[in-house]
Write a protein that holds these residues in place. Structure first.
Motif, PDB file in Angstrom:
ATOM      1  N   HIS A 178       0.850  -1.182   0.000  1.00  0.00           N
ATOM      2  CA  HIS A 178       0.000   0.000   0.000  1.00  0.00           C
ATOM      3  C   HIS A 178       0.893   1.242   0.000  1.00  0.00           C
ATOM      4  O   HIS A 178       1.673   1.449   0.919  1.00  0.00           O
ATOM      5  CB  HIS A 178      -0.915  -0.007   1.227  1.00  0.00           C
ATOM      6  N   VAL A 179       0.761   2.056  -1.047  1.00  0.00           N
ATOM      7  CA  VAL A 179       1.595   3.245  -1.219  1.00  0.00           C
ATOM      8  C   VAL A 179       0.749   4.480  -0.959  1.00  0.00           C
ATOM      9  O   VAL A 179      -0.380   4.601  -1.461  1.00  0.00           O
ATOM     10  CB  VAL A 179       2.186   3.286  -2.648  1.00  0.00           C
ATOM     11  N   LYS A 180       1.288   5.373  -0.151  1.00  0.00           N
ATOM     12  CA  LYS A 180       0.576   6.592   0.226  1.00  0.00           C
ATOM     13  C   LYS A 180       0.317   7.459  -1.004  1.00  0.00           C
ATOM     14  O   LYS A 180       1.163   7.597  -1.886  1.00  0.00           O
ATOM     15  CB  LYS A 180       1.401   7.357   1.252  1.00  0.00           C
ATOM     16  N   VAL A 181      -0.852   8.074  -1.054  1.00  0.00           N
ATOM     17  CA  VAL A 181      -1.243   8.912  -2.177  1.00  0.00           C
ATOM     18  C   VAL A 181      -0.432  10.202  -2.151  1.00  0.00           C
ATOM     19  O   VAL A 181      -0.258  10.824  -1.108  1.00  0.00           O
ATOM     20  CB  VAL A 181      -2.751   9.226  -2.129  1.00  0.00           C
ATOM     21  N   GLY A 182       0.061  10.578  -3.314  1.00  0.00           N
ATOM     22  CA  GLY A 182       0.819  11.813  -3.447  1.00  0.00           C
ATOM     23  C   GLY A 182       0.582  12.408  -4.821  1.00  0.00           C
ATOM     24  O   GLY A 182      -0.270  11.945  -5.572  1.00  0.00           O
ATOM     25  N   GLY A 236       0.152   6.518  -6.045  1.00  0.00           N
ATOM     26  CA  GLY A 236      -0.180   5.761  -4.847  1.00  0.00           C
ATOM     27  C   GLY A 236      -1.240   4.721  -5.122  1.00  0.00           C
ATOM     28  O   GLY A 236      -1.627   4.476  -6.250  1.00  0.00           O
ATOM     29  N   GLY A 237      -1.687   4.069  -4.062  1.00  0.00           N
ATOM     30  CA  GLY A 237      -2.676   3.011  -4.179  1.00  0.00           C
ATOM     31  C   GLY A 237      -2.047   1.679  -3.812  1.00  0.00           C
ATOM     32  O   GLY A 237      -1.061   1.617  -3.077  1.00  0.00           O
ATOM     33  N   ILE A 238      -2.621   0.609  -4.331  1.00  0.00           N
ATOM     34  CA  ILE A 238      -2.128  -0.732  -4.032  1.00  0.00           C
ATOM     35  C   ILE A 238      -1.280  -1.217  -5.205  1.00  0.00           C
ATOM     36  O   ILE A 238      -1.752  -1.266  -6.345  1.00  0.00           O
ATOM     37  CB  ILE A 238      -3.290  -1.700  -3.764  1.00  0.00           C
ATOM     38  N   GLU A 239      -0.027  -1.569  -4.935  1.00  0.00           N
ATOM     39  CA  GLU A 239       0.896  -2.066  -5.957  1.00  0.00           C
ATOM     40  C   GLU A 239       1.302  -3.493  -5.617  1.00  0.00           C
ATOM     41  O   GLU A 239       1.315  -3.882  -4.455  1.00  0.00           O
ATOM     42  CB  GLU A 239       2.163  -1.200  -6.004  1.00  0.00           C
ATOM     43  N   THR A 240       1.663  -4.266  -6.639  1.00  0.00           N
ATOM     44  CA  THR A 240       2.187  -5.614  -6.439  1.00  0.00           C
ATOM     45  C   THR A 240       3.669  -5.587  -6.768  1.00  0.00           C
ATOM     46  O   THR A 240       4.050  -5.215  -7.877  1.00  0.00           O
ATOM     47  CB  THR A 240       1.458  -6.622  -7.341  1.00  0.00           C
ATOM     48  N   VAL A 241       4.511  -5.953  -5.792  1.00  0.00           N
ATOM     49  CA  VAL A 241       5.961  -5.918  -5.971  1.00  0.00           C
ATOM     50  C   VAL A 241       6.570  -7.247  -5.524  1.00  0.00           C
ATOM     51  O   VAL A 241       5.937  -8.020  -4.800  1.00  0.00           O
ATOM     52  CB  VAL A 241       6.605  -4.764  -5.161  1.00  0.00           C
ATOM     53  N   GLU A 242       7.787  -7.504  -5.996  1.00  0.00           N
ATOM     54  CA  GLU A 242       8.510  -8.701  -5.581  1.00  0.00           C
ATOM     55  C   GLU A 242       9.167  -8.451  -4.228  1.00  0.00           C
ATOM     56  O   GLU A 242       9.829  -7.432  -4.037  1.00  0.00           O
ATOM     57  CB  GLU A 242       9.586  -9.094  -6.600  1.00  0.00           C
ATOM     58  N   ALA A 243       9.013  -9.388  -3.311  1.00  0.00           N
ATOM     59  CA  ALA A 243       9.638  -9.296  -1.998  1.00  0.00           C
ATOM     60  C   ALA A 243      10.871 -10.199  -1.981  1.00  0.00           C
ATOM     61  O   ALA A 243      10.955 -11.166  -2.738  1.00  0.00           O
ATOM     62  CB  ALA A 243       8.664  -9.726  -0.915  1.00  0.00           C
TER      63      ALA A 243
END
Length: 115
Positions: free
Chosen positions: A47-51, A60-67
């Motif tokens: 979850h990335v803060k809106v900017g 911002g919003g919900i992103e899918t990333v590799e952990a």
């Protein structure tokens, strides 16, 4: 010294059932934590803060990333057999700028081919 480097093709040998057996390229090696980030493996939602960007568009919003996953849970893929293999080293004499130097070359244990 890590046997897996950025750009290597690896296969996941343990961990999550959905990722086990999948192959992917190493995007980053985190040597201080003994972890690697593999393309398309262990994807999590973040979850990335809106900017606002410079142009005024919203970010911002919900992103899918590799952990990151532990380096012991991946194995290098043999270039010949396309299966997981252990990594070995051999020394080789390399001549550069008129000097002879000893270099370590990574070798696939399964087929004996250079990586």
């Amino acid at each position: 010294m890590a046997k897996i480097k950025k750009g290597d093709l690896v296969v996941v040998i343990s961990g999550s059932r959905k990722d086990r057996g999948k192959q992917g390229r190493v995007l980053e090696v985190l040597t201080d934590r003994d972890r690697v980030i593999v393309e398309g493996i262990h994807r999590v939602t973040k979850h990335v803060k809106v900017g606002q960007s410079q142009r005024g568009s919203r970010t911002g919003g919900i992103e899918t990333v590799e952990a990151p996953i532990h380096i012991s849970n991946v194995m290098l893929v043999d270039p010949e057999t396309k299966r997981g293999t252990r990594v070995g080293y051999r020394t080789e004499q390399v001549e550069r700028d008129g000097r002879t130097r000893t270099a370590r070359v990574r070798v696939a244990k399964r087929s004996g081919k250079d990586i």
